[in-house]
Design a protein around this motif. Structure first.
Motif, PDB file in Angstrom:
ATOM      1  N   GLY A  62     -10.934  -6.622   2.765  1.00 18.75           N
ATOM      2  CA  GLY A  62     -11.116  -7.620   1.710  1.00 18.75           C
ATOM      3  C   GLY A  62     -10.678  -9.004   2.153  1.00 18.75           C
ATOM      4  N   ARG A  96      -6.377   4.436   4.295  1.00 15.81           N
ATOM      5  CA  ARG A  96      -7.600   3.934   3.643  1.00 15.81           C
ATOM      6  C   ARG A  96      -7.306   2.680   2.828  1.00 15.81           C
ATOM      7  N   ASP A  97      -6.199   2.718   2.076  1.00 17.22           N
ATOM      8  CA  ASP A  97      -5.830   1.560   1.253  1.00 17.22           C
ATOM      9  C   ASP A  97      -5.569   0.332   2.120  1.00 17.22           C
ATOM     10  N   ARG A 116      -6.773  -0.306   5.129  1.00 16.96           N
ATOM     11  CA  ARG A 116      -8.041  -0.780   5.676  1.00 16.96           C
ATOM     12  C   ARG A 116      -8.842  -1.541   4.621  1.00 16.96           C
ATOM     13  N   ARG A 117      -8.838  -1.028   3.384  1.00 14.77           N
ATOM     14  CA  ARG A 117      -9.567  -1.683   2.294  1.00 14.77           C
ATOM     15  C   ARG A 117      -9.006  -3.080   2.029  1.00 14.77           C
ATOM     16  N   THR A 119       0.827  -1.208   0.000  1.00 18.24           N
ATOM     17  CA  THR A 119       0.000   0.000   0.000  1.00 18.24           C
ATOM     18  C   THR A 119       0.856   1.250   0.000  1.00 18.24           C
TER      19      THR A 119
END
Length: 127
Positions: free
Chosen positions: A99, A91-92, A94-95, A8
């Motif tokens: 997933g 944010r990346d 956490r995304r 990330t």
């Protein structure tokens, strides 16, 4: 976990080292802050943090200013660009983690979340 962090960071910045990004995160979280505080939070040598912050200033991610209450100190603060970058990486991450958790069955997901909570408490020194 480390590969997620590295991936990330690489996608978002391409040019920052992990140390530089960690310094940026500390500044974002504690702004305004001295380089000495950043070094202490990271458990690093102040000269290494100074070099990392020099690079962040050059990239327009941090700004420096004299501390008005102690002219011998320099305060660090994130620029809008620096704050946005730190938020984007968070944010990346956490995304990506969400997933991965979504691929687990509900019982396994609950167990992993509970384990992470215990891990976080232990890392924070909580019993």
């Amino acid at each position: 976990m480390i590969s997620i962090g590295d991936a990330t960071l690489e996608r978002a910045t391409g040019s920052l080292t992990l140390t530089q990004f960690r310094a940026l995160r500390v500044v974002v979280e504690h702004t305004p802050v001295t380089g000495t505080r950043v070094a202490a939070d990271l458990g690093m040598n102040p000269s290494s943090v100074t070099r990392a912050c020099d690079r962040l200033v050059t990239l327009g991610l941090l700004s420096r200013a004299r501390n008005p209450s102690n002219r011998r100190e320099t305060l660090l603060a994130p620029t809008a660009k620096g704050r946005q970058l730190a938020e984007q990486v968070n944010r990346d991450r956490r995304r990506v983690l969400a997933g991965i958790l979504d691929r687990l069955d509900p019982d396994s997901r609950a167990a992993v979340v509970a384990a992470f909570a215990l891990f976080t408490d232990a890392a924070d020194g909580k019993d």
